[in-house]
Design a protein around this motif. Structure first.
Motif, PDB file in Angstrom:
ATOM      1  N   THR A   1      10.119   0.429   2.059  1.00 30.77           N
ATOM      2  CA  THR A   1       9.455   0.150   0.802  1.00 30.77           C
ATOM      3  C   THR A   1       9.401  -1.355   0.555  1.00 30.77           C
ATOM      4  O   THR A   1       9.988  -2.143   1.297  1.00 30.77           O
ATOM      5  CB  THR A   1      10.203   0.800  -0.384  1.00 30.77           C
ATOM      6  OG1 THR A   1      11.535   0.276  -0.440  1.00 30.77           O
ATOM      7  CG2 THR A   1      10.253   2.307  -0.245  1.00 30.77           C
TER       8      THR A   1
ATOM      9  N   ARG B   1       4.569   0.683   0.553  1.00 31.60           N
ATOM     10  CA  ARG B   1       5.011   0.062   1.801  1.00 31.60           C
ATOM     11  C   ARG B   1       4.308  -1.276   2.026  1.00 31.60           C
ATOM     12  O   ARG B   1       3.180  -1.473   1.554  1.00 31.60           O
ATOM     13  CB  ARG B   1       4.737   0.973   2.999  1.00 31.60           C
ATOM     14  CG  ARG B   1       5.632   2.197   3.076  1.00 31.60           C
ATOM     15  CD  ARG B   1       5.465   2.902   4.406  1.00 31.60           C
ATOM     16  NE  ARG B   1       6.435   3.968   4.588  1.00 31.60           N
ATOM     17  CZ  ARG B   1       6.616   4.617   5.737  1.00 31.60           C
ATOM     18  NH1 ARG B   1       5.888   4.301   6.790  1.00 31.60           N
ATOM     19  NH2 ARG B   1       7.524   5.576   5.831  1.00 31.60           N
TER      20      ARG B   1
ATOM     21  N   SER C   1       0.853  -1.183   0.000  1.00 30.45           N
ATOM     22  CA  SER C   1       0.000   0.000   0.000  1.00 30.45           C
ATOM     23  C   SER C   1       0.891   1.236   0.000  1.00 30.45           C
ATOM     24  O   SER C   1       1.713   1.404   0.900  1.00 30.45           O
ATOM     25  CB  SER C   1      -0.917   0.008   1.225  1.00 30.45           C
ATOM     26  OG  SER C   1      -1.702   1.183   1.266  1.00 30.45           O
ATOM     27  N   ALA C   2       0.743   2.071  -1.024  1.00 39.13           N
ATOM     28  CA  ALA C   2       1.554   3.284  -1.157  1.00 39.13           C
ATOM     29  C   ALA C   2       3.047   2.964  -1.097  1.00 39.13           C
ATOM     30  O   ALA C   2       3.833   3.723  -0.522  1.00 39.13           O
ATOM     31  CB  ALA C   2       1.172   4.306  -0.087  1.00 39.13           C
TER      32      ALA C   2
END
Length: 200
Positions: free
Chosen positions: A71, A53, A50-51
Motif C-alpha cells: 500500500t 498501491r 492506484s487502488a
C-alpha cells in the motif's frame, strides 16, 4: 507472465520472467569520471497511487499472493503525501516492490547505485532492504545485491541506505526495488538510481 522467486546462496532472488509493460523508461545519460548519471525511475517517491498501491511498482510474493499487503501509507511518510508500505499479513517468505529497466549500452561495465529511505516495525526475521539484480539476455541472474550483510531489522526509524551493483558487459535488464523477508512492516520512500563509472 508472472515472476517467480528462487534462492541463490540462501538469499531470495527473483527469477527473470517479464512482461513488456513493467519496464521503466530509462535515461540514456552516461556516467563521467566523478559525475554519476541519474536514472529516472517512475514514481520514486510513491506519490502516484492506484487502488491504494503505488503506480509503476510491481508487487511480487514468494509463493502465494495475498500474504503481503502493498500500500501507500500517509502516516509518518518520509516525504508527503505518502510512503510505500509492505506488511506481512500471513506467513510467507518475502514481498517485493520493484521496477525493471532496459540497460543502456553505456551502463555496461559500470556500477548501479540505488538509494532510498527505509523504516521498519517488527521486522524480526531476515529483515528488510534494497534489492538490485542484473539479468542476462537468456533471462539468467548475473549479479545481485540484496543488502544481505546489512539488513534493516527490528523497529528502526527513517534512515538513508545505499547499495551498489556491478553491471556485466552483456547485461540486458536491471531490476531495482525494496524487499521485506518474513514478518513485520517495511516503509520505503524517495528511491533514486544512478550509474557510476567503475574504476578501470
Amino acid at each position: 507472465m508472472k515472476s517467480k522467486w528462487t534462492t541463490l546462496g540462501g538469499a531470495a532472488v527473483l527469477c527473470a520472467a517479464f512482461s513488456p509493460e513493467i519496464f521503466a523508461q530509462a535515461a540514456v545519460d552516461c556516467p563521467m569520471p566523478g559525475k554519476p548519471a541519474p536514472v529516472a525511475l517512475q514514481n520514486p517517491s510513491f506519490d502516484a497511487v492506484s487502488a491504494g498501491r503505488p503506480q509503476h511498482w510491481v508487487a511480487k510474493e514468494h509463493r502465494v499472493s495475498g500474504h503481503y499487503e502493498f500500500t501507500v501509507d500517509a502516516v509518518q511518510p518520509r516525504s508527503a503525501p505518502g510512503s510505500a508500505r509492505i506488511r506481512q499479513i500471513k506467513v510467507e517468505d518475502f514481498g517485493v516492490l520493484d521496477q525493471t529497466l532496459a540497460i543502456q549500452p553505456c551502463w555496461r561495465g559500470q556500477r548501479a547505485r540505488l538509494s532510498a529511505h527505509l523504516r521498519t516495525e517488527g521486522a524480526d526475521g531476515v529483515g528488510a532492504g534494497l534489492v538490485m539484480q542484473t539479468v542476462s539476455p537468456d533471462g539468467g541472474i548475473q549479479t545481485w545485491n540484496h543488502m544481505n550483510d546489512a539488513r534493516v531489522r527490528g523497529t528502526q526509524p527513517w534512515k538513508a541506505y545505499t547499495i551498489e551493483l556491478a553491471i556485466p558487459e552483456n547485461a540486458e535488464r536491471l531490476r531495482v526495488g525494496v524487499m521485506l523477508e518474513e514478518q513485520g512492516t517495511l516503509w520505503a520512500d524517495d528511491i533514486s538510481l544512478e550509474i557510476v563509472q567503475s574504476a578501470r
